[in-house]
Design an enzyme around this catalytic site. Structure first.
Site, PDB file in Angstrom:
ATOM      1  CD  GLU A   1      -1.740  -2.373   1.619  1.00  0.00           C
ATOM      2  OE1 GLU A   1      -0.540  -2.610   1.912  1.00  0.00           O
ATOM      3  OE2 GLU A   1      -2.648  -3.218   1.749  1.00  0.00           O
TER       4      GLU A   1
ATOM      5  CG  PHE B   1      -9.389  -9.639  11.345  1.00  0.00           C
ATOM      6  CD1 PHE B   1      -8.123 -10.030  11.753  1.00  0.00           C
ATOM      7  CD2 PHE B   1      -9.679  -9.646   9.982  1.00  0.00           C
ATOM      8  CE1 PHE B   1      -7.169 -10.432  10.835  1.00  0.00           C
ATOM      9  CE2 PHE B   1      -8.733 -10.043   9.055  1.00  0.00           C
ATOM     10  CZ  PHE B   1      -7.466 -10.442   9.481  1.00  0.00           C
ATOM     11  CD  GLN B   2      -7.118  -7.288   7.680  1.00  0.00           C
ATOM     12  OE1 GLN B   2      -8.052  -7.079   6.914  1.00  0.00           O
ATOM     13  NE2 GLN B   2      -5.961  -7.764   7.258  1.00  0.00           N
TER      14      GLN B   2
ATOM     15  CE  LYS C   1     -17.467  -6.909   3.927  1.00  0.00           C
ATOM     16  NZ  LYS C   1     -17.056  -8.256   4.344  1.00  0.00           N
TER      17      LYS C   1
ATOM     18  CG  MET D   1      22.770  12.336   3.291  1.00  0.00           C
ATOM     19  SD  MET D   1      23.936  13.483   2.513  1.00  0.00           S
ATOM     20  CE  MET D   1      22.947  14.140   1.174  1.00  0.00           C
TER      21      MET D   1
END
Lengths: 570, 192
Positions: free
Chosen positions: A53, A115-116, A165, A473
């Site tokens: 993502e 969940f999630q 959802k 760097m």
């Protein structure tokens, strides 16, 4: 006209289509299944499956920067949403118009640690311009429209819309909101006339005026206005790092970019000017050095669309809040024709006496050399996306840009790994153009999985991996400021570097390795001539440093030209 | 005494708006002395009175950063206006039959009300500016202060000057009144 019955998923897609969105970078998951189920009904919306993502957010960001349009990314709840965070923060710091859509658990599970579930509106509050949790399908169309309005107007930025959802599943009669109005959000586009007069007077009186042009010039499309203004008033132009491309590098009034690794003469000019006209920039510490010592006595005219930037870091003599393009159009009228010959000569002399961006005279291969060769082969016409670190600075130094939206880089947040997905987004925004993604060997491995997306989308991206076997760097700072004590920077040995050519080939990407100058040129020509994604690994000098350098916490007057190791207070 | 600034912010009454304001202060390192929130004369608009410490905080930056929040509609700095500033305090103080009259007398002097009388305690409600409340507290301390609850300052400019917002188009107002609302719960958001 009877309103059509639609569910939340259809409404979201309908709104995106009506807003002119063409590409969505996303990754499916449990709670966004009802949304993905409806994608086939909207063939005008191309869904690009990324491999992580974070890649979706960066790709949407690269798309937005390359096109000037809204970038859209999509993720599922929980880890999907939190994986977007780095990309959202990157867009936030650089004012990139981005719409992030996340799914969340069904409404009855919100706040129950299901969940999630992640509180993504809470998490992204400080890194979005605004965010929404949509609790009713009847609010969805208006919310999406308002979100896009906020993301793409004023000082642009990321906006997140979180949708449970069951809101995707709920049905309602779809109504396209014709009007959007937010009473707490009224961006100012037109500069105050009185302030413009005051600024014009200061400009007329100044003997050593200097323009500092930032990313805002590019964001507002004000680059032509900037050129006209600078030419009329005869004022030399410096840019910030993200302002590169806002003013043509080959223009006689162009004096490069200032800051930590900007040109020596640019930093000196900034420190000797008696008037600074700061346009669409926010006086970032990397550009200005230590604030308390920045050119005391210099007057500052600050043009920016965000009033909160005025006086945030430095006191301003004449602030003008407004859109850069609009304000400049007015200032051109007010400004008197002038040419500051003595002042230009002064800067010219410093530039001649202190050449800044030199290619090291080495038999081996340097990043500087490789970047110059890329510039030659692409005739300065490529869109160049960079990661963060030494190679990023060297691209700024050795690839002169003459147009806006040609250098795409994470300046504010400094996100390593930005270069791979952002290049994919940039290439999709600019079909027909060649995109060079200049990568560090460190950052490249942070988002290397997006090579699969590049192949998938057959984007015309040339990945140039600058492999010095170090996190360059960080190594440079350890060398200069931490007594050469190299800790966790040796990517070649400690982290067991992969074979980048084989890695690319494993993804189905043609790849070559260049270890010498002649090879490098050939490889670049080959990459440029080969359609689709291509990778070239440049095996470069391991311990090269970026010069000039203003040590962190030092003032621009202390710009270091030579390697003079010293401990500096951070 | 460090200079204190009294800011009034009119905000959209939505879930999370208090969080946005509080988060802004935390992130930018602004110090809040007190913050009071409540509904206003306009449906859907809440009023926050924020007292910030002017010695450690750039007040102008606070105002501008507040304005950047989409849910913040109007910000006024009342510090240099003529204003009425009040705070409400509840104090639970120990007392007995011997000294109750003394405590009541102190309350009368401060025009404070006794709102609860127990066997060995009194609950006193006082309204005023901070100085007055501090003075009352100091006098009550010897009797034994068990508990103090204060609302933080609310303020309003004197005279015609007012901090108010314009109405928005009816359709849009409807949308804005619904944003984030949980269908089954219609609690006012000022509690969020």
């Amino acid at each position: 006209m009877t309103a059509k019955r639609m569910n939340g998923a259809q409404i979201l897609l309908e709104c995106l289509a009506r807003e002119g969105v063409e590409v969505i970078y996303g990754y499916p998951g449990g709670v966004v299944l009802p949304l993905y189920h409806r994608f086939p009904e909207y063939p005008q919306l191309k869904h690009v499956l990324v491999r992580h993502e974070q890649g979706a957010a960066h790709a949407a960001d690269g798309y937005a920067r390359a096109s000037g349009r809204l970038g859209v990314c999509l993720a599922t709840s929980g880890p999907g949403a939190t994986n977007l965070v780095t990309g959202i923060a990157t867009a936030w710091m650089d004012s990139v118009p981005l719409l992030a859509v996340t799914g969340n658990v069904a409404r009855n599970l919100l706040g129950k640690d299901g969940f999630q579930e992640a509180d993504i509106t809470g998490i992204t509050m400080p890194i979005t311009k605004h965010n929404y949790l949509v609790m009713d399908v009847d609010d969805l169309a208006y919310t999406v429209r308002e979100a896009i309005y906020i993301a793409t107007t004023g000082r642009r930025g990321p906006v997140l819309v979180d949708i449970p959802k069951d809101v995707f599943i709920d049905e309602t009669s779809f109504q396209w909101p014709e009007e959007v109005s937010v009473r707490g959000y009224k961006p100012t586009y037109h500069g105050h006339v009185g302030q413009m007069r005051k600024a014009a007077k200061l400009i007329d009186e100044a003997r050593r005026p200097l323009i500092l042009a930032g990313h805002g010039v590019i964001a507002s499309g004000g680059h032509d206005a900037l050129r006209d203004f600078a030419e009329k008033a005869g004022i030399p132009v410096l840019t910030t790092f993200l302002g590169i491309g806002s003013f043509p590098a080959d223009h006689v009034l162009s004096y490069g970019w200032m800051g930590m690794h900007g040109a020596y003469h640019a930093n000196q000019a900034a420190n000797h000017a008696d008037l600074i006209i700061a346009i669409g920039m926010r006086f970032d510490d990397r550009a200005m050095g230590r604030y308390s010592d920045f050119n005391p006595g210099c007057k500052i005219v600050h043009i920016d669309i965000d009033p909160a930037e005025i006086g945030k870091n430095l006191p301003v003599t004449v602030p003008i809040v407004g859109d850069v393009k609009v304000v400049l159009a007015g200032l051109i009228e007010e400004a008197k024709p002038n040419s500051h010959v003595e002042w230009l000569h002064w800067i010219d002399k410093v530039r001649t006496e202190h050449p800044s961006f030199t290619v090291p005279e080495t038999a081996g291969l340097s990043v500087q050399y490789a970047v110059r060769q890329i510039w030659e082969v692409t005739q300065g016409e490529a869109v160049v996306v960079t990661g963060v670190g030494q190679h990023q600075m060297w691209v700024g130094q050795h690839y002169p840009f003459h147009r806006p939206r040609a250098l795409i880089s994470s300046g504010g947040l400094g996100t390593m790994g930005y270069e791979v997905p952002a290049a994919i987004g940039a290439a999709m925004a600019r079909p027909g153009e060649v995109v060079w993604s200049v990568c560090g060997d460190g950052g490249f491995q942070m988002t290397v999985q997006e090579l699969a997306t590049a192949v998938d989308q057959d984007v015309n991206v040339k990945f140039a991996v600058m492999n010095n076997g170090y996190l360059g760097m960080v190594r440079q700072w350890q060398e200069l400021f931490y007594q050469h004590n190299y800790v966790s920077v040796d990517t070649a040995r400690e982290l067991c570097q992969p074979d980048f050519v084989k890695l690319a080939e494993a993804y189905g990407i043609p790849a070559r390795r260049a270890t010498a100058q002649a090879e490098a040129r050939k490889a670049i020509e080959w990459a440029q001539a080969t359609p689709g994604p291509v990778l070239v690994e440049f095996v470069v000098e391991p311990e090269d440093n970026v010069w000039p350098m203003v040590p962190a916490g030092a003032s621009l007057a202390e710009t270091m030209e030579e390697p003079r190791p010293q401990e500096v207070r951070a | 005494m460090t200079p204190k600034h009294t800011l009034v912010a009119l905000v959209e009454d939505r879930p999370g708006v208090l969080n946005r304001v509080a988060s802004l202060f935390r992130r930018r390192g602004f110090n809040i002395h007190s913050l009071a929130v409540g509904p206003t004369e306009v449906d859907g608009i809440s009023r926050m009175t924020i007292v910030v410490d002017g010695a450690t905080t750039q007040v102008e930056q606070v105002e501008k950063q507040l304005y950047k929040l989409i849910d913040v509609v109007k910000v006024s700095d009342l510090t240099h206006d003529r204003m009425v500033a009040r705070e409400l305090m509840l104090v639970k103080v120990r007392c007995n039959n011997l000294n109750r009259a003394e405590v009541v007398q102190i309350c009368e002097l401060f025009r404070a009300d006794i709102v609860d009388v127990g066997e060995s305690t009194l609950v006193i409600q006082a309204v005023g500016d901070e100085e007055k409340l501090e003075a009352l507290l100091a006098l009550l301390k010897p009797y034994g202060v068990r508990e103090v609850a204060r609302t933080g300052r609310v303020a309003m400019a004197r005279g015609l000057t007012s901090t108010s917002v314009e109405a928005e188009p009816p359709d849009i107002h409807l949308h804005h009144m619904r944003v984030g609302r949980r269908p089954e719960r219609r609690l006012p958001y000022v509690s969020d």
